[in-house]
Design a protein around this motif. Structure first.
Motif, PDB file in Angstrom:
ATOM      1  N   LEU A   1       8.279  58.165  -7.159  1.00 23.93           N
ATOM      2  CA  LEU A   1       7.022  57.443  -7.404  1.00 23.93           C
ATOM      3  C   LEU A   1       5.825  58.255  -6.917  1.00 23.93           C
ATOM      4  O   LEU A   1       4.814  58.368  -7.604  1.00 23.93           O
TER       5      LEU A   1
ATOM      6  N   GLU B   1       5.833  61.477  -6.447  1.00 24.06           N
ATOM      7  CA  GLU B   1       5.761  62.666  -7.304  1.00 24.06           C
ATOM      8  C   GLU B   1       5.070  62.337  -8.615  1.00 24.06           C
ATOM      9  O   GLU B   1       4.280  63.129  -9.124  1.00 24.06           O
ATOM     10  N   ALA B   2       5.368  61.156  -9.149  1.00 26.38           N
ATOM     11  CA  ALA B   2       4.736  60.761 -10.409  1.00 26.38           C
ATOM     12  C   ALA B   2       3.223  60.682 -10.222  1.00 26.38           C
ATOM     13  O   ALA B   2       2.455  61.113 -11.088  1.00 26.38           O
ATOM     14  N   ALA B   3       2.798  60.144  -9.069  1.00 29.38           N
ATOM     15  CA  ALA B   3       1.357  60.045  -8.815  1.00 29.38           C
ATOM     16  C   ALA B   3       0.729  61.442  -8.739  1.00 29.38           C
ATOM     17  O   ALA B   3      -0.316  61.695  -9.349  1.00 29.38           O
ATOM     18  N   LEU B   4       1.379  62.371  -8.026  1.00 26.42           N
ATOM     19  CA  LEU B   4       0.872  63.749  -7.933  1.00 26.42           C
ATOM     20  C   LEU B   4       0.830  64.379  -9.315  1.00 26.42           C
ATOM     21  O   LEU B   4      -0.134  65.045  -9.697  1.00 26.42           O
ATOM     22  N   ASP B   5       1.900  64.141 -10.053  1.00 23.37           N
ATOM     23  CA  ASP B   5       2.014  64.724 -11.381  1.00 23.37           C
ATOM     24  C   ASP B   5       0.871  64.269 -12.284  1.00 23.37           C
ATOM     25  O   ASP B   5       0.406  65.013 -13.145  1.00 23.37           O
ATOM     26  N   LEU B   6       0.410  63.022 -12.068  1.00 22.27           N
ATOM     27  CA  LEU B   6      -0.675  62.477 -12.888  1.00 22.27           C
ATOM     28  C   LEU B   6      -2.041  62.834 -12.321  1.00 22.27           C
ATOM     29  O   LEU B   6      -3.053  62.291 -12.747  1.00 22.27           O
ATOM     30  N   GLY B   7      -2.063  63.734 -11.332  1.00 17.91           N
ATOM     31  CA  GLY B   7      -3.339  64.267 -10.874  1.00 17.91           C
ATOM     32  C   GLY B   7      -3.812  63.759  -9.527  1.00 17.91           C
ATOM     33  O   GLY B   7      -4.865  64.159  -9.051  1.00 17.91           O
ATOM     34  N   ALA B   8      -3.049  62.834  -8.897  1.00 19.43           N
ATOM     35  CA  ALA B   8      -3.498  62.296  -7.615  1.00 19.43           C
ATOM     36  C   ALA B   8      -3.287  63.329  -6.514  1.00 19.43           C
ATOM     37  O   ALA B   8      -2.305  64.063  -6.533  1.00 19.43           O
ATOM     38  N   THR B   9      -4.212  63.360  -5.550  1.00 19.84           N
ATOM     39  CA  THR B   9      -3.988  64.181  -4.364  1.00 19.84           C
ATOM     40  C   THR B   9      -2.956  63.454  -3.508  1.00 19.84           C
ATOM     41  O   THR B   9      -2.710  62.257  -3.708  1.00 19.84           O
ATOM     42  N   PRO B  10      -2.351  64.146  -2.527  1.00 19.71           N
ATOM     43  CA  PRO B  10      -1.386  63.441  -1.668  1.00 19.71           C
ATOM     44  C   PRO B  10      -1.993  62.193  -1.024  1.00 19.71           C
ATOM     45  O   PRO B  10      -1.330  61.168  -0.916  1.00 19.71           O
TER      46      PRO B  10
ATOM     47  N   GLN C   1      -4.431  60.291  -2.242  1.00 13.95           N
ATOM     48  CA  GLN C   1      -4.546  59.259  -3.280  1.00 13.95           C
ATOM     49  C   GLN C   1      -3.186  58.649  -3.604  1.00 13.95           C
ATOM     50  O   GLN C   1      -3.068  57.450  -3.812  1.00 13.95           O
TER      51      GLN C   1
ATOM     52  N   ARG D   1      -2.637  54.774  -3.256  1.00 13.89           N
ATOM     53  CA  ARG D   1      -2.497  54.004  -4.495  1.00 13.89           C
ATOM     54  C   ARG D   1      -1.067  53.606  -4.803  1.00 13.89           C
ATOM     55  O   ARG D   1      -0.843  52.678  -5.575  1.00 13.89           O
ATOM     56  N   VAL D   2      -0.107  54.343  -4.267  1.00 14.30           N
ATOM     57  CA  VAL D   2       1.285  54.062  -4.628  1.00 14.30           C
ATOM     58  C   VAL D   2       2.127  53.672  -3.404  1.00 14.30           C
ATOM     59  O   VAL D   2       2.713  52.595  -3.373  1.00 14.30           O
TER      60      VAL D   2
END
Lengths: 336, 264
Positions: B162, B164-173, B175, B179-180
């Motif tokens: 989850l 990793e998915a956030a990082l993959d979609l452009g979030a900083t660690p 964020q 957010r997740v």
């Protein structure tokens, strides 16, 4: 992983195929930025990307288990990348709606992931990864968790989507049929290395290694020895048969052991008893397979041959038959 | 036989609840004595609310409870995150062990630490380590492992892909965490906070030993202790204790409900 060298062209559907543990998922994670290579270089759009963190790579990954955010609705899941990128809310709404339309999921936009079927979750993951229009979409066994019928449908959908969007897809799978059907080109991986890469037809028709010949479809393997090698070409003799085969390959020397792959559908099976041309063999097993019939025939001492032949005329178990093949159907493969 | 097998359980529950039931029942007596039934009355509850000394004690209790629960929740969550993400059995044991340390040992330890080291060290700087921060610090110390245990139970269910998915979609660690990870952990974090608060509200030992001598700083449990020592026990103590029991049970109930909800 060791010395993996791949180049994927823009707008291409590329598959990494191999058994579990072959390094295909690691390769995908290297591209996504979740793993770092010890040596070598990764280029995305022609620029070195080794040191670029995942959030700044223009690639999106569709996770094997989808990794949908459980606390967000379908809509908010898809909007995630756009919100992070600071897209205007009005534009986000439009783009999310378009992305959900593309995967036919606008009807469930307000639901949570756990209220969706596996196929729907898969499509949400796809929409979420595509909505930010990445240069490359990575797919990690995206259809692995779906049942067969749904998987076939999704294969076609995925392929159509990729062609429509013109995006580069890099897809990891252990399903050889899926890789052959979907890909413009593919690489077969084995023990952390690329065994062979090319178009599906190239790999199927001209497997370079014994592993590729065996993993992509089925193959029989015949052993032999090089009897003569020279500028004009080489000749090899097949073990137990005495037959000689012309070899086009260079770099062979007399006395060297060689292996040939022979596709079951290339073996001709002739019934009718004595006097039929070919090598004598005895039918050991017959299995009706719908499109064709699969035979296992005892061939040389301790060696049987797999044959796929038309359904009629059918040979019976125990029947004496003859098997043969065109010399060109024997493919010289390297040992591993 | 069928009914008999419930007998031991019924006996255990009766033993467990008898003092509480008696305490609560006698809070409604009209008698002047906490152990004499003189008819039903809410007079002692009225006394509780009229007692001028209770205001400051309640204020202190809530201040200590809210401050310590907030700090312990933040620290316990941070500890849970850092321990869950590495294999460190020794650190793991260190983090869990305080759950087994008798509270009186913890309390004496804190007393020695504060009185012998911290206060003398701060004094030359002109800083006073007064009762309120001392009690808050003491409470934080024993609450942290409870928060950690509750948050880690939830963290085990967190799929690492989850983030990793956030990082993959452009979030900083950062964020991705906000957010997740944090929304995912939120029910457990809140449950840990409720548990901390309830532990703080009725704590006696640590509070008693952390209070600077002669400062007169009192929380409700200290106040109850002082009340029964001074004038003999009146049912006012029962009434107050019953109210505190209600508050604690409410908090624990909310904590359990949040944890159940997050596992559903």
């Amino acid at each position: 992983m060791d010395r993996v060298s791949l180049s994927v062209r823009r707008g291409e559907f590329f598959s990494l195929l191999g058994p579990s543990g072959c390094g295909k998922t690691t390769t995908l994670r290297l591209i996504a930025g979740f793993a770092t290579p010890d040596s070598g270089e990764l280029r995305i759009n022609g620029t070195r990307a080794n040191e670029v963190p995942p959030q700044r790579r223009d690639v999106n990954l569709v996770f094997q288990n989808y990794a949908l955010f459980p606390h967000l609705t379908v809509e908010r899941n898809v909007a995630f990348g756009l919100e992070i990128a600071g897209v205007r809310p009005a534009d986000i709404a439009v783009r999310v709606r378009d992305a959900l339309d593309m995967v036919q999921l606008n009807a469930v936009a307000a639901r949570r992931p756990n209220q969706l079927s596996g196929g729907q979750q898969q499509r949400v993951a796809l929409a979420r990864a595509l909505v930010t229009r990445p240069a490359v979409l990575l797919l990690d066994e995206p259809l692995g968790a779906l049942d067969l019928k749904l998987r076939k449908d999704m294969q076609l959908e995925l392929r159509a989507l990729q062609k429509k969007l013109g995006l580069t897809f890099i897809h990891v799978t252990h399903d050889q049929e899926e890789a052959l059907t979907l890909s413009d080109r593919l690489a077969v991986m084995h023990r952390g290395r690329v065994a062979q890469q090319g178009t599906p037809a190239e790999l199927y028709e001209r497997p370079a290694t014994r592993f590729v010949a065996d993993f992509l479809g089925e193959s029989n393997f015949l052993e032999g020895e090089v009897v003569s090698a020279g500028a004009a070409g080489a000749r090899a003799r097949l073990d137990g048969l005495g037959a000689e085969v012309e070899l086009a390959a260079d770099g062979l020397r007399a006395g060297q052991r060689v292996t040939f792959a022979l596709r079951p559908e290339r073996v001709q099976l002739r019934t009718g008893g004595g006097g039929v041309p070919g090598w004598p063999a005895t039918v050991e097993d017959v299995a009706y397979g719908g499109r064709d019939t699969r035979y296992r025939v005892a061939f040389l001492p301790g060696k049987s041959l797999l044959v796929r032949a038309p359904n009629a005329p059918r040979a019976q178990v125990g029947e004496r038959v003859a098997v043969g093949w065109e010399p060109a159907d024997l493919r010289l493969v390297s040992g591993d | 036989m069928g009914r008999l097998k419930f007998l031991p359980a019924a006996a255990a529950l009766a033993f467990l609840w008898a003092p509480i039931a008696v305490l609560a029942a006698y809070s409604f007596t009209a008698s002047r004595h906490a152990t004499v039934w003189g008819g039903f009355s809410l007079a002692w509850y009225a006394r509780v609310f009229e007692n001028p000394a209770l205001g400051p004690a309640l204020g202190n209790t809530l201040a200590v409870g809210l401050a310590s629960a907030t700090l312990a929740t933040a620290l316990g969550t941070a500890l849970a995150l850092s321990l869950e993400r590495r294999r460190a059995p020794a650190l793991d044991a260190l983090a869990h062990l305080p759950l087994l340390v008798p509270e009186i040992v913890m309390a004496v330890g804190l007393l020695v630490l504060f009185a012998r080291f911290l206060r003398p060290a701060l004094a030359p700087l002109g800083l006073e380590f007064s009762s309120l921060p001392a009690v808050v610090a003491g409470h934080v110390a024993f609450q942290i492992p409870y928060v950690m245990v509750v948050v880690r139970a939830r963290l085990k269910d967190l799929d690492p892909s989850l983030e990793e998915a956030a990082l993959d979609l452009g979030a900083t660690p950062a964020q991705a965490f906000l957010r997740v990870t944090l929304p995912f952990l939120a029910p457990a974090v809140l449950a840990g906070a409720c548990l901390s608060l309830s532990l703080s509200l009725d704590d006696f030992y640590v509070t008693y030993f952390c209070t600077a001598g002669g400062s007169g700083f009192r929380t409700l449990p200290l106040h109850i202790y002082a009340m029964q020592g001074r004038a003999g026990m009146t049912p006012e103590v029962n009434a107050l204790a019953t109210l505190m029991l209600g508050a604690s049970m409410g908090l624990v109930g909310v904590s359990v409900w949040l944890q159940r909800k997050s596992h559903a």
